[in-house]
Design a protein around this motif. Structure first.
Motif, PDB file in Angstrom:
ATOM      1  N   THR A  33     -15.282  10.674 -18.006  1.00 30.83           N
ATOM      2  CA  THR A  33     -16.750  11.576 -18.448  1.00 30.83           C
ATOM      3  C   THR A  33     -16.900  11.750 -19.663  1.00 30.83           C
ATOM      4  OG1 THR A  33     -15.858  13.705 -17.651  1.00 30.83           O
ATOM      5  CG2 THR A  33     -17.199  12.373 -16.098  1.00 30.83           C
ATOM      6  N   GLU A  34     -15.802  12.192 -20.399  1.00 32.54           N
ATOM      7  CA  GLU A  34     -16.031  13.073 -21.621  1.00 32.54           C
ATOM      8  C   GLU A  34     -15.545  12.052 -22.602  1.00 32.54           C
ATOM      9  OE1 GLU A  34     -16.608  16.040 -22.561  1.00 32.54           O
ATOM     10  OE2 GLU A  34     -17.543  16.517 -20.345  1.00 32.54           O
ATOM     11  N   TRP A  35     -14.663  10.855 -22.549  1.00 28.27           N
ATOM     12  CA  TRP A  35     -14.202   9.899 -23.441  1.00 28.27           C
ATOM     13  C   TRP A  35     -15.147   8.666 -23.366  1.00 28.27           C
ATOM     14  CZ3 TRP A  35      -9.870  10.112 -26.971  1.00 28.27           C
ATOM     15  CH2 TRP A  35      -9.080  11.393 -26.693  1.00 28.27           C
ATOM     16  N   THR A  36     -16.226   8.469 -22.904  1.00 31.61           N
ATOM     17  CA  THR A  36     -17.011   7.551 -22.730  1.00 31.61           C
ATOM     18  C   THR A  36     -17.533   6.599 -24.131  1.00 31.61           C
ATOM     19  OG1 THR A  36     -19.015   8.957 -23.031  1.00 31.61           O
ATOM     20  CG2 THR A  36     -18.421   8.195 -20.535  1.00 31.61           C
TER      21      THR A  36
ATOM     22  N   ASP B  73     -17.401  18.058 -27.046  1.00 34.51           N
ATOM     23  CA  ASP B  73     -17.777  19.182 -28.058  1.00 34.51           C
ATOM     24  C   ASP B  73     -16.727  20.027 -28.261  1.00 34.51           C
ATOM     25  OD1 ASP B  73     -20.437  17.893 -27.817  1.00 34.51           O
ATOM     26  OD2 ASP B  73     -20.706  19.108 -25.801  1.00 34.51           O
ATOM     27  N   GLY B  74     -15.577  19.940 -27.678  1.00 29.76           N
ATOM     28  CA  GLY B  74     -14.378  20.685 -27.826  1.00 29.76           C
ATOM     29  C   GLY B  74     -14.491  22.070 -27.282  1.00 29.76           C
ATOM     30  N   VAL B  75     -13.615  22.278 -26.082  1.00 33.67           N
ATOM     31  CA  VAL B  75     -13.671  23.613 -25.521  1.00 33.67           C
ATOM     32  C   VAL B  75     -12.544  24.304 -26.062  1.00 33.67           C
ATOM     33  CG1 VAL B  75     -13.181  24.684 -23.313  1.00 33.67           C
ATOM     34  CG2 VAL B  75     -14.680  22.777 -23.503  1.00 33.67           C
TER      35      VAL B  75
ATOM     36  N   GLY C 108     -10.568  24.608 -30.297  1.00 35.10           N
ATOM     37  CA  GLY C 108     -11.425  23.610 -29.478  1.00 35.10           C
ATOM     38  C   GLY C 108     -10.614  22.192 -29.263  1.00 35.10           C
ATOM     39  N   TRP C 109     -10.341  21.742 -28.164  1.00 33.80           N
ATOM     40  CA  TRP C 109      -9.718  20.371 -28.083  1.00 33.80           C
ATOM     41  C   TRP C 109     -10.828  19.455 -27.817  1.00 33.80           C
ATOM     42  CZ3 TRP C 109      -5.039  21.160 -29.518  1.00 33.80           C
ATOM     43  CH2 TRP C 109      -4.415  22.524 -28.980  1.00 33.80           C
ATOM     44  N   ARG C 110     -11.323  18.619 -29.064  1.00 35.13           N
ATOM     45  CA  ARG C 110     -12.415  17.512 -29.230  1.00 35.13           C
ATOM     46  C   ARG C 110     -11.831  16.246 -29.053  1.00 35.13           C
ATOM     47  NH1 ARG C 110     -17.291  18.599 -31.344  1.00 35.13           N
ATOM     48  NH2 ARG C 110     -16.160  20.734 -32.075  1.00 35.13           N
ATOM     49  N   VAL C 111     -12.402  15.483 -28.323  1.00 35.07           N
ATOM     50  CA  VAL C 111     -12.238  14.052 -28.114  1.00 35.07           C
ATOM     51  C   VAL C 111     -12.373  13.338 -29.346  1.00 35.07           C
ATOM     52  CG1 VAL C 111     -13.346  11.836 -27.286  1.00 35.07           C
ATOM     53  CG2 VAL C 111     -13.363  13.855 -25.763  1.00 35.07           C
ATOM     54  N   GLU C 112     -11.046  12.880 -29.708  1.00 32.28           N
ATOM     55  CA  GLU C 112     -10.718  12.051 -31.156  1.00 32.28           C
ATOM     56  C   GLU C 112      -9.756  10.979 -30.738  1.00 32.28           C
ATOM     57  OE1 GLU C 112      -9.656  14.833 -34.227  1.00 32.28           O
ATOM     58  OE2 GLU C 112     -10.550  16.386 -33.705  1.00 32.28           O
TER      59      GLU C 112
END
Length: 341
Positions: free
Chosen positions: A153-156, A34-36, A44-48
């Protein structure tokens, strides 16, 4: 992950009369689904995919963890890999293995440049592993324990088909407990031996290290992996110390009650992991030895790199299959060749 003061990247020095204490203050930003928001108020640093670059050194045990997890989970196509050389000076890890001495994606000669892009007065060690935001060229995080957990856990959404669950929810409390002891007594314990500033500090560190190794031997004598019946984060964290034990820690750090090859359970366990895709194919013994024996001039002022030990034993039979378990649980081994790291 080494770092004690602003002038050091290796962060490990002998201070007379003192016990070695590791600086555990990291850039605690995380890259999440979700980007913290970042520490400097970034949105925020979001998984991309294709946004971030994982910067490691093959020599570093803390960076090695991230290399293994990235490979096991199949994140090679979404998180690129920058590899520093095995040695560095007091300023920074450098990209001297790359053509022209520059990282081909970030265009920088020193990892320090990515840190200073975000924190111009960054006061601590310039450390690996680090994740860099490619568009801005700024470091995001160097919090090595959290990096691998977030990969799991975040890059699933970007894991490969058949990726193992390295941090299963039902086992997390036990994994965390094991990891805490392994970090304090083994991963960091070898450094406490090597950089002890007094006989008393060394004696205490030595006793703690081998007490923990005895505990691990007893645990692993009856089960193939540290927690559960497949490889988890706990095994990865222990492996990166064990694989360096005879090459570096036994002699260079005076952890010499016994070599790994003289500890039957741990030696078989380490060989089992080494022969598992994602582990041994990410090990570079030459660069490991170059780093420790060249950089740590207070321990090895001549900077002579030893020729041994013989590495052929790592490919010998380990006979751990009889304890049961499946390396990847319900998943599969990574099938793509290890072309980097």
């Amino acid at each position: 992950m080494d770092g004690i003061d602003q002038f050091s990247t290796s962060g490990a020095y002998v201070h007379a009369g003192e016990e070695f204490t590791r600086d555990t203050n990291y850039i605690e930003d995380r890259i999440t689904r979700d980007g913290v928001p970042g520490a400097k108020g970034e949105p925020g640093w979001r998984v991309e995919p294709d946004r971030y670059r994982l910067v490691v050194a093959r020599a570093c045990p803390w960076a090695h963890r991230a290399t293994i997890v990235r490979r096991l989970l199949g994140l090679e196509d979404v998180i690129s890999l920058g590899i520093c050389g095995p040695t560095h000076d007091v300023r920074s890890w450098t990209f001297d293995l790359d053509e022209g001495g520059k990282d081909p994606v970030l265009g920088i000669e020193r990892l320090q440049q990515a840190y200073f892009t975000r924190f111009p007065d960054y006061p601590r060690g310039i450390t690996v592993p680090a994740i860099v935001d490619v568009p801005s060229g700024a470091v995001v995080t160097n919090n090595f324990p959290q990096i691998t957990l977030d990969f799991s856990t975040e890059w699933t959404d970007f894991h490969r088909a058949g990726a193992p669950d390295l941090y299963p929810e039902a086992l997390r409390d036990e994994i965390d407990t094991v990891n805490k002891r392994v970090f304090t007594e083994v991963n960091n314990g070898v450094y406490r031996c090597g950089f002890a500033g007094s006989q008393a500090a060394y004696d205490a560190a030595y006793e703690r290290l081998f007490t923990a190794l005895d505990w691990l031997s007893e645990r692993l004598a009856v089960q193939r992996y540290l927690v559960g019946d497949s490889i988890t984060e706990a095994d990865i964290r222990l492996f990166t110390t064990l694989v360096r034990f005879d090459a570096v820690y036994h002699g260079h750090f005076k952890c010499n009650r016994a070599k790994l090859t003289e500890m039957p359970v741990l030696w078989a366990y380490a060989r089992d992991l080494f022969q598992t895709p994602g582990f041994g194919d990410t090990v570079n013994f030459g660069q490991i030895k170059q780093h420790y024996y060249i950089v740590h001039t207070d321990l090895n002022p001549t900077q002579i790199v030893p020729d041994g030990p013989d590495e052929s034993g790592w490919s010998t039979a380990h006979h751990r299959e009889g304890l049961g378990g499946r390396p990847f649980g319900a998943g599969t081994a990574p099938s793509r060749p290890a072309t980097e790291g």
